[in-house]
Scaffold this motif. Structure first.
Motif, mmCIF file in Angstrom:
data_model
loop_
_atom_site.group_PDB
_atom_site.id
_atom_site.type_symbol
_atom_site.label_atom_id
_atom_site.label_comp_id
_atom_site.label_asym_id
_atom_site.label_seq_id
_atom_site.Cartn_x
_atom_site.Cartn_y
_atom_site.Cartn_z
ATOM 1 N N VAL A 1 -46.647 9.105 -25.522
ATOM 2 C CA VAL A 1 -46.762 9.074 -24.060
ATOM 3 C C VAL A 1 -45.490 8.475 -23.468
ATOM 4 N N ASP A 2 -44.925 9.168 -22.469
ATOM 5 C CA ASP A 2 -43.762 8.643 -21.753
ATOM 6 C C ASP A 2 -44.262 7.632 -20.727
ATOM 7 N N PRO A 3 -43.937 6.330 -20.909
ATOM 8 C CA PRO A 3 -44.476 5.311 -19.995
ATOM 9 C C PRO A 3 -44.169 5.599 -18.526
ATOM 10 N N ALA A 4 -42.956 6.059 -18.241
ATOM 11 C CA ALA A 4 -42.568 6.307 -16.848
ATOM 12 C C ALA A 4 -43.408 7.425 -16.240
ATOM 13 N N GLU A 5 -43.719 8.438 -17.026
ATOM 14 C CA GLU A 5 -44.477 9.584 -16.512
ATOM 15 C C GLU A 5 -45.900 9.218 -16.122
ATOM 16 N N VAL A 6 -46.470 8.181 -16.751
ATOM 17 C CA VAL A 6 -47.855 7.797 -16.441
ATOM 18 C C VAL A 6 -47.903 6.524 -15.580
ATOM 19 N N GLY A 7 -46.745 6.129 -15.031
ATOM 20 C CA GLY A 7 -46.725 4.981 -14.132
ATOM 21 C C GLY A 7 -46.682 3.629 -14.821
ATOM 22 N N LEU A 8 -46.240 3.616 -16.079
ATOM 23 C CA LEU A 8 -46.178 2.356 -16.821
ATOM 24 C C LEU A 8 -44.733 1.959 -17.156
ATOM 25 N N GLY A 9 -43.792 2.452 -16.375
ATOM 26 C CA GLY A 9 -42.395 2.166 -16.655
ATOM 27 C C GLY A 9 -42.038 0.694 -16.539
ATOM 28 N N ASP A 10 -42.848 -0.062 -15.773
ATOM 29 C CA ASP A 10 -42.589 -1.501 -15.609
ATOM 30 C C ASP A 10 -43.679 -2.351 -16.260
ATOM 31 N N PHE A 11 -44.335 -1.800 -17.263
ATOM 32 C CA PHE A 11 -45.494 -2.458 -17.888
ATOM 33 C C PHE A 11 -45.087 -3.582 -18.841
ATOM 34 N N GLY A 12 -43.812 -3.678 -19.173
ATOM 35 C CA GLY A 12 -43.350 -4.725 -20.074
ATOM 36 C C GLY A 12 -41.833 -4.806 -20.047
ATOM 37 N N ARG A 13 -41.282 -5.708 -20.863
ATOM 38 C CA ARG A 13 -39.824 -5.863 -20.961
ATOM 39 C C ARG A 13 -39.402 -5.545 -22.393
ATOM 40 N N PRO A 14 -39.129 -4.268 -22.681
ATOM 41 C CA PRO A 14 -38.837 -3.880 -24.061
ATOM 42 C C PRO A 14 -37.532 -4.445 -24.615
ATOM 43 N N GLU A 15 -36.578 -4.763 -23.748
ATOM 44 C CA GLU A 15 -35.308 -5.312 -24.215
ATOM 45 C C GLU A 15 -35.548 -6.673 -24.869
ATOM 46 N N GLY A 16 -35.131 -6.803 -26.127
ATOM 47 C CA GLY A 16 -35.328 -8.070 -26.839
ATOM 48 C C GLY A 16 -36.765 -8.334 -27.253
ATOM 49 N N PHE A 17 -37.560 -7.281 -27.332
ATOM 50 C CA PHE A 17 -39.002 -7.411 -27.586
ATOM 51 C C PHE A 17 -39.300 -8.154 -28.895
ATOM 52 N N LEU A 18 -38.670 -7.736 -30.000
ATOM 53 C CA LEU A 18 -38.979 -8.336 -31.302
ATOM 54 C C LEU A 18 -38.569 -9.801 -31.353
ATOM 55 N N ASP A 19 -37.413 -10.117 -30.798
ATOM 56 C CA ASP A 19 -36.957 -11.506 -30.782
ATOM 57 C C ASP A 19 -37.934 -12.380 -29.998
ATOM 58 N N ARG A 20 -38.390 -11.884 -28.842
ATOM 59 C CA ARG A 20 -39.346 -12.662 -28.037
ATOM 60 C C ARG A 20 -40.672 -12.822 -28.773
ATOM 61 N N GLN A 21 -41.125 -11.758 -29.431
ATOM 62 C CA GLN A 21 -42.382 -11.844 -30.182
ATOM 63 C C GLN A 21 -42.294 -12.907 -31.274
ATOM 64 N N LEU A 22 -41.184 -12.893 -31.993
ATOM 65 C CA LEU A 22 -40.999 -13.839 -33.090
ATOM 66 C C LEU A 22 -40.965 -15.277 -32.561
ATOM 67 N N ARG A 23 -40.273 -15.477 -31.436
ATOM 68 C CA ARG A 23 -40.213 -16.821 -30.854
ATOM 69 C C ARG A 23 -41.574 -17.248 -30.316
ATOM 70 N N ARG A 24 -42.290 -16.292 -29.724
ATOM 71 C CA ARG A 24 -43.609 -16.606 -29.174
ATOM 72 C C ARG A 24 -44.559 -17.087 -30.257
ATOM 73 N N TRP A 25 -44.582 -16.362 -31.380
ATOM 74 C CA TRP A 25 -45.526 -16.736 -32.439
ATOM 75 C C TRP A 25 -45.059 -17.983 -33.183
ATOM 76 N N GLY A 26 -43.747 -18.238 -33.179
ATOM 77 C CA GLY A 26 -43.252 -19.501 -33.723
ATOM 78 C C GLY A 26 -43.734 -20.684 -32.897
#
Length: 343
Positions: A149-174
């Protein structure tokens, strides 16, 4: 609220709200019951004797901080409902925490979808090997549909911040780990640090479910996935985090009578390698770093379980099996380290 009503829901007042907001939808008095099995947000089944709906609300005692969860869940299923991704039809979002239908909390209503969430290998076993295999492969195919699914096409283009996603996830769970540290856990800092050093480059972002596994989908008698449920952790991010979690749940823990179970021991359950290959073939994505994502899933679950163990030691959690959760954490850490070494 009547003693016959489940805690946190007043079906009579809900009927009044639905009659005002969705006239003609309900055709009689509503009854409601709490559906067991949810991890955090509460889920109720309500019916007028002919039709059924589901109500989702934050846990009892929670305040406005969780309002965003309900809005996000409702938003993502509303966006995905017109697509090929199977989700329940959304009916109503109520952000008014003064509404007496669901006291003190935002909530949403969606259509009831028939199907079974298979939580354990024992529950899957009666299906037999062939049907079990088909159900798990359908789980992969449905994940491919979600990630297509293309997020922008279904109105979810601003549903999250994909830039740096893995780094933020790792820091969050740390940080989550640090918040529940009260004992020595051999290897967990090594696992966290190694994941950080080997951070892969993410593919193009997609809608990510965040907790994608067999017991978060409903499967009907024809072994068809009728709905993906529990979108509270959904966002825009790296699709391979969903795959890594699915692979993790497809590996046997090797611990009989574990309070946390996977479905991997069910006869006919496909091996992780087949699930990975099927996802790669159908999605066209490079899955060469899947070991990292699987190890991250082991780490994340280890942190979640340690948090539950910590609350148990503080006397904040009661119920069956919580006394054994702590024993699982070293097993998850070991699996995570082994996965990274093998990758």
């Amino acid at each position: 609220m009547s003693p016959d009503h489940p805690p946190g829901l007043d079906p009579d007042r809900l009927r009044g709200l639905l009659d005002r907001e969705r006239p003609g939808l309900v055709h009689g008095p509503l009854t409601g019951r709490l559906i067991e099995g949810g991890r955090s947000n509460l889920t109720y089944a309500v019916s007028d004797g002919t039709s059924k709906w589901v109500v989702r609300r934050p846990p009892l005692g929670h305040v406005l901080a969780t309002a965003h969860d309900m809005k996000r869940e409702h938003r993502v299923i509303s966006a995905l409902y017109p697509t090929d991704v199977p989700v329940p039809r959304p009916v109503l979002l109520c952000e008014d925490t003064e509404n007496e239908a669901v006291p003190g909390a935002p909530f949403y209503v969606m259509e009831f979808v028939a199907g079974t969430p298979y939580r354990t290998a024992d529950q899957l076993a009666p299906l037999g090997p062939e049907r079990t295999r088909g159900a798990v492969l359908s789980l992969v195919d449905t994940l491919v549909e979600l990630h297509a699914v293309d997020p922008a096409e279904v109105g979810l283009g601003d549903f999250g911040r994909p830039e740096g996603f893995l780094d933020r996830q790792l820091r969050r769970w740390g940080k989550q780990l640090d918040a529940s540290r009260n004992r020595e856990l051999a290897g967990i800092d090594e696992l966290h640090a190694t994941l950080g050093r080997r951070l892969p480059v993410s593919p193009a972002p997609t809608v990510v479910h965040g907790d994608y596994r067999l017991d978060n989908v409903l499967i009907d008698d024809g072994d068809r996935i009728t709905a993906i449920l529990d979108w509270e952790m959904s966002t825009l991010g790296d699709p391979l985090t969903d795959l890594g979690l699915l692979v993790m749940y497809s590996l046997p823990l090797g611990m009989p009578d574990s309070p946390v179970s996977t479905t991997a021991e069910a006869p006919g359950h496909p091996a992780p390698a087949e699930l990975i290959e099927r996802y790669a073939e159908r999605s066209g994505r490079d899955v060469s770093a899947v070991s990292w994502y699987t190890a991250f899933a082991w780490f994340k679950l280890a942190v979640i379980l340690e948090g539950i163990h910590f609350r148990y030691t503080q006397g904040q959690t009661v119920g069956r099996g919580f006394d054994r959760i702590g024993d699982l954490v070293p097993v998850f850490i070991e699996h995570g380290l082994t996965t990274l070494q093998e990758g």
